[in-house]
Design a protein around this motif. Structure first.
Motif, PDB file in Angstrom:
ATOM      1  N   GLN A   1       0.820  -1.204   0.000  1.00  0.00           N
ATOM      2  CA  GLN A   1       0.000   0.000   0.000  1.00  0.00           C
ATOM      3  C   GLN A   1       0.858   1.259   0.000  1.00  0.00           C
ATOM      4  O   GLN A   1       0.518   2.260  -0.640  1.00  0.00           O
ATOM      5  CB  GLN A   1      -0.925  -0.001   1.220  1.00  0.00           C
ATOM      6  CG  GLN A   1      -2.027  -1.047   1.162  1.00  0.00           C
ATOM      7  CD  GLN A   1      -2.848  -1.089   2.444  1.00  0.00           C
ATOM      8  OE1 GLN A   1      -2.589  -0.339   3.385  1.00  0.00           O
ATOM      9  NE2 GLN A   1      -3.829  -1.967   2.501  1.00  0.00           N
ATOM     10  N   GLN A   2       1.960   1.217   0.717  1.00  0.00           N
ATOM     11  CA  GLN A   2       2.814   2.392   0.818  1.00  0.00           C
ATOM     12  C   GLN A   2       3.853   2.473  -0.288  1.00  0.00           C
ATOM     13  O   GLN A   2       4.492   3.520  -0.457  1.00  0.00           O
ATOM     14  CB  GLN A   2       3.534   2.388   2.170  1.00  0.00           C
ATOM     15  CG  GLN A   2       2.602   2.466   3.360  1.00  0.00           C
ATOM     16  CD  GLN A   2       3.356   2.463   4.671  1.00  0.00           C
ATOM     17  OE1 GLN A   2       4.565   2.706   4.718  1.00  0.00           O
ATOM     18  NE2 GLN A   2       2.649   2.191   5.751  1.00  0.00           N
TER      19      GLN A   2
ATOM     20  N   PRO B   1       3.794   2.756  -3.665  1.00  0.00           N
ATOM     21  CA  PRO B   1       3.739   3.862  -4.636  1.00  0.00           C
ATOM     22  C   PRO B   1       4.188   5.194  -4.035  1.00  0.00           C
ATOM     23  O   PRO B   1       4.902   5.964  -4.686  1.00  0.00           O
ATOM     24  CB  PRO B   1       2.253   3.901  -5.030  1.00  0.00           C
ATOM     25  CG  PRO B   1       1.746   2.524  -4.764  1.00  0.00           C
ATOM     26  CD  PRO B   1       2.488   2.080  -3.544  1.00  0.00           C
ATOM     27  N   THR B   2       3.797   5.461  -2.784  1.00  0.00           N
ATOM     28  CA  THR B   2       4.189   6.715  -2.133  1.00  0.00           C
ATOM     29  C   THR B   2       5.693   6.752  -1.902  1.00  0.00           C
ATOM     30  O   THR B   2       6.351   7.784  -2.120  1.00  0.00           O
ATOM     31  CB  THR B   2       3.455   6.873  -0.791  1.00  0.00           C
ATOM     32  OG1 THR B   2       2.043   6.828  -1.024  1.00  0.00           O
ATOM     33  CG2 THR B   2       3.809   8.188  -0.123  1.00  0.00           C
TER      34      THR B   2
ATOM     35  N   LYS C   1       7.476   7.303  -5.203  1.00  0.00           N
ATOM     36  CA  LYS C   1       7.327   8.697  -5.620  1.00  0.00           C
ATOM     37  C   LYS C   1       8.256   9.604  -4.828  1.00  0.00           C
ATOM     38  O   LYS C   1       8.900  10.508  -5.375  1.00  0.00           O
ATOM     39  CB  LYS C   1       5.873   9.140  -5.437  1.00  0.00           C
ATOM     40  CG  LYS C   1       5.600  10.556  -5.906  1.00  0.00           C
ATOM     41  CD  LYS C   1       4.135  10.915  -5.718  1.00  0.00           C
ATOM     42  CE  LYS C   1       3.858  12.346  -6.184  1.00  0.00           C
ATOM     43  NZ  LYS C   1       2.426  12.707  -5.988  1.00  0.00           N
ATOM     44  N   GLN C   2       8.343   9.346  -3.524  1.00  0.00           N
ATOM     45  CA  GLN C   2       9.215  10.143  -2.666  1.00  0.00           C
ATOM     46  C   GLN C   2      10.677   9.972  -3.063  1.00  0.00           C
ATOM     47  O   GLN C   2      11.431  10.950  -3.147  1.00  0.00           O
ATOM     48  CB  GLN C   2       9.017   9.734  -1.213  1.00  0.00           C
ATOM     49  CG  GLN C   2       9.867  10.524  -0.227  1.00  0.00           C
ATOM     50  CD  GLN C   2       9.644  10.078   1.203  1.00  0.00           C
ATOM     51  OE1 GLN C   2       8.630   9.498   1.532  1.00  0.00           O
ATOM     52  NE2 GLN C   2      10.609  10.337   2.061  1.00  0.00           N
TER      53      GLN C   2
END
Length: 295
Positions: free
Chosen positions: A256-257, A259-260, A263-264
């Motif tokens: 769940q985390q 993609p974030t 991106k970061q």
């Protein structure tokens, strides 16, 4: 499972009759029992130890290194704010012969070789299952200060040590009253100066009412669910803790985390590239200052 005050009323209340308010540590409860059953639920806990993969560890190491590089360029607080990291500022003053922070000799050794403002490389604290980066905010020089300058500090420090040590024996006695499956509320009600509270914490998170007590955090991460600690000497008090539940990282949470996180990482790499490009451009630029020239 309910708190004792709730359960005491719920077990004897007649069906379909609203009871008078009941007070507990969570507030006031108005109870109406709608039905009862004699069914018993047998619950078996199957512990599954989840360990991060080598890929996850590598990614975390890369994130830590990226933050370190950004902190060196932008400043520690600015880099932390940009990455939305929480900066712990309640760290106790370290001394060469005192207790090492998080029990890490490597961190202690680095601190006493560093200068004011230096930022450490990423360091892994195995006992607390985390990687940290620290900055030296201040250095107190060696030497003897006049007594008048430190008299009040000495009084406060001695009073604090005596206050904490004065409850050591009491903490041992209270711990001896607890069985393996007891609730901490069993001893909390025996003295008005005692307080039991539930808290969710990470490796370095502060707890409401006690602040950041590193000894408590480290002990919590070394206990198993349901296990009660021996008395823990903190900076400001003695603590007895019981781990109610452990929420390990799961593959689903990571997915769940992911993609974030990606991106970061991409944004941080882009920022590093742009910063490096600007520095190179400035170094190679030929600038002539004509401001002092007149026509």
């Amino acid at each position: 499972q309910f708190v004792r005050e709730f359960e005491a009323v719920a077990n004897v209340a007649p069906l379909n009759q609203v009871q008078v308010p009941v007070a507990s540590q969570f507030g006031y409860h108005i109870i109406e029992v709608l039905g009862r059953t004699k069914r018993r639920l047998l619950v078996i806990t199957v512990p599954v130890n989840i360990k991060p993969s080598s890929q996850t560890l590598k990614m975390l190491s890369q994130q830590a290194q990226i933050f370190h590089d950004q902190a060196e360029k932008l400043g520690f607080d600015q880099a932390a704010a940009a990455a939305k990291y929480r900066v712990v500022t309640e760290a106790p003053v370290l001394t060469k012969h005192g207790q090492a922070m998080f029990g890490s000799k490597e961190l202690n050794d680095w601190v006493f070789e560093a200068k004011k403002g230096d930022i450490s490389p990423p360091m892994t604290i195995a006992a607390a299952h985390m990687t940290i980066i620290v900055q030296v905010s201040d250095i107190q020089p060696e030497g003897i200060k006049p007594v008048d300058e430190v008299k009040d500090q000495i009084k406060q420090a001695v009073a604090k040590v005596k206050r904490v040590e004065s409850v050591a024996a009491m903490a041992k006695q209270l711990r001896a009253q607890l069985g393996p499956n007891d609730d901490l509320n069993k001893i909390a009600g025996s003295d008005s100066t005692l307080r039991a509270q539930q808290a969710t914490l990470g490796p370095a998170e502060s707890v409401s009412g006690i602040g950041t007590e590193y000894a408590v955090n480290i002990a919590a991460f070394s206990l198993k669910p349901g296990e009660i600690s021996q008395p823990i000497r903190g900076e400001n008090a003695y603590f007895i803790i019981k781990v109610i539940n452990v929420m390990p990282a799961t593959k689903e949470q990571f997915e769940q985390q992911k993609p974030t996180l990606l991106k970061q990482l991409l944004q941080e790499k882009q920022q590093r590239f742009i910063t490096k490009w600007l520095e190179t451009a400035k170094d190679n630029a030929k600038v002539v200052d004509y401001r002092s020239k007149t026509k």
